[in-house]
Write an enzyme that holds these catalytic residues in place. Structure first.
Site, short mmCIF file in Angstrom:
data_model
loop_
_atom_site.label_atom_id
_atom_site.label_comp_id
_atom_site.label_asym_id
_atom_site.label_seq_id
_atom_site.Cartn_x
_atom_site.Cartn_y
_atom_site.Cartn_z
N HIS A 263 -3.57 -4.96 1.60
CA HIS A 263 -2.99 -5.15 2.93
C HIS A 263 -3.02 -6.62 3.35
CE1 HIS A 263 -2.61 -0.97 4.41
NE2 HIS A 263 -3.58 -0.73 3.54
N GLU B 161 -1.35 -8.05 5.52
CA GLU B 161 -1.11 -8.19 6.97
C GLU B 161 -2.40 -8.03 7.79
OE1 GLU B 161 -0.59 -5.65 5.16
OE2 GLU B 161 -1.12 -3.84 6.28
N CYS C 194 0.83 -1.21 0.00
CA CYS C 194 0.00 0.00 0.00
C CYS C 194 0.87 1.27 0.00
CB CYS C 194 -0.99 -0.06 1.15
SG CYS C 194 -2.46 0.91 0.82
N1 GLN Z 1 -3.36 6.52 0.40
C1 GLN Z 1 -2.28 6.25 1.31
C2 GLN Z 1 -1.05 7.06 0.93
O1 GLN Z 1 -1.05 7.78 -0.01
C3 GLN Z 1 -1.94 4.78 1.36
C4 GLN Z 1 -3.06 4.02 2.01
C5 GLN Z 1 -2.61 2.85 2.81
O2 GLN Z 1 -1.42 2.56 2.99
N2 GLN Z 1 -3.58 2.19 3.37
O3 GLN Z 1 -0.06 6.95 1.60
#
Ligand code: GLN
Length: 192
Positions: free
Chosen positions: A175, A177, A79
């Site tokens: 995610h 995790e 992410c």
């Molecule tokens: N949108 C987040 C960012 O730009 C990332 C979202 C996440 O890690 N759940 O960092």
């Protein structure tokens, strides 16, 4: 036992650490530059990529990790971690930097804002179906043909990669995790 760091500046550090321990890694919380020494692998967690980037710069971790990436350290970004590894950030802050370790362009919040967060089954090459939790997830918009795509997802606008690998560097939009399925962490740790 492979020694795997989790960048512990901001984000879902605890969940990654628990899962890495579960699949047999020795886990190190990386808060300072010295904690990068002697690692076989490193996880960059989800969270807020702008905050993590700022803390990596102020802690001095940024240049050292950049060098380790060049030396071939295995790194798995999930992410926000994927955003930090990408070669181009779309809809980022104007001053937002990234390591350019994955040849792809990623759009922050590309699947929508918090309210548009969703769960979907993701079909991973060599593993099968795993649960994918997408929270303000980055969307991979363009990618190089030599990027290994391990999973795609169609969120109504055609297939986009959601799990990729480029040599020792891995990235995923969702995610792993936050579920009880540890097969992706196992795959990463077994590759070390
Ligand atoms: N949108 C987040 C960012 O730009 C990332 C979202 C996440 O890690 N759940 O960092």
């Amino acid at each position: 036992m492979p020694r795997v760091g989790v960048l512990a500046l901001q984000g879902d550090v605890r969940e990654h650490s628990a899962m890495l321990a579960e699949v047999g890694a020795e886990v190190v919380a990386v808060r300072q530059v010295e904690h990068l020494d002697g690692l076989d692998g490193l996880v960059l967690p989800g969270g807020e990529s702008t905050a993590i980037a700022r803390l990596m710069a102020t802690s001095g971790i940024r240049p050292v990790l950049e060098a380790r990436l060049h030396e071939g350290l295995s790194v798995f970004g999930t992410c926000a971690g994927l955003i930090l590894l990408s070669s181009e950030i779309l809809d980022g802050r104007s001053d937002q930097w990234s390591f350019a370790a994955l040849p792809l362009a990623v759009r922050r919040n590309g699947y929508g804002r918090q309210i548009a967060s969703f769960e979907s089954v993701v079909e991973v090459k060599g593993i099968g179906a795993i649960p994918g939790v997408f929270i303000r997830a980055p969307k991979i918009e363009t990618w190089s043909s030599d990027l290994e795509v391990l999973a795609m997802h169609d969120h109504g606008d055609g297939d986009h990669p959601v799990l990729v690998r480029y040599g020792a560097v891995w990235g995923c939009s969702f995610h792993p995790e936050l579920t009880s399925d540890d097969r992706l962490h196992r795959l990463f740790v077994e590759s070390l």
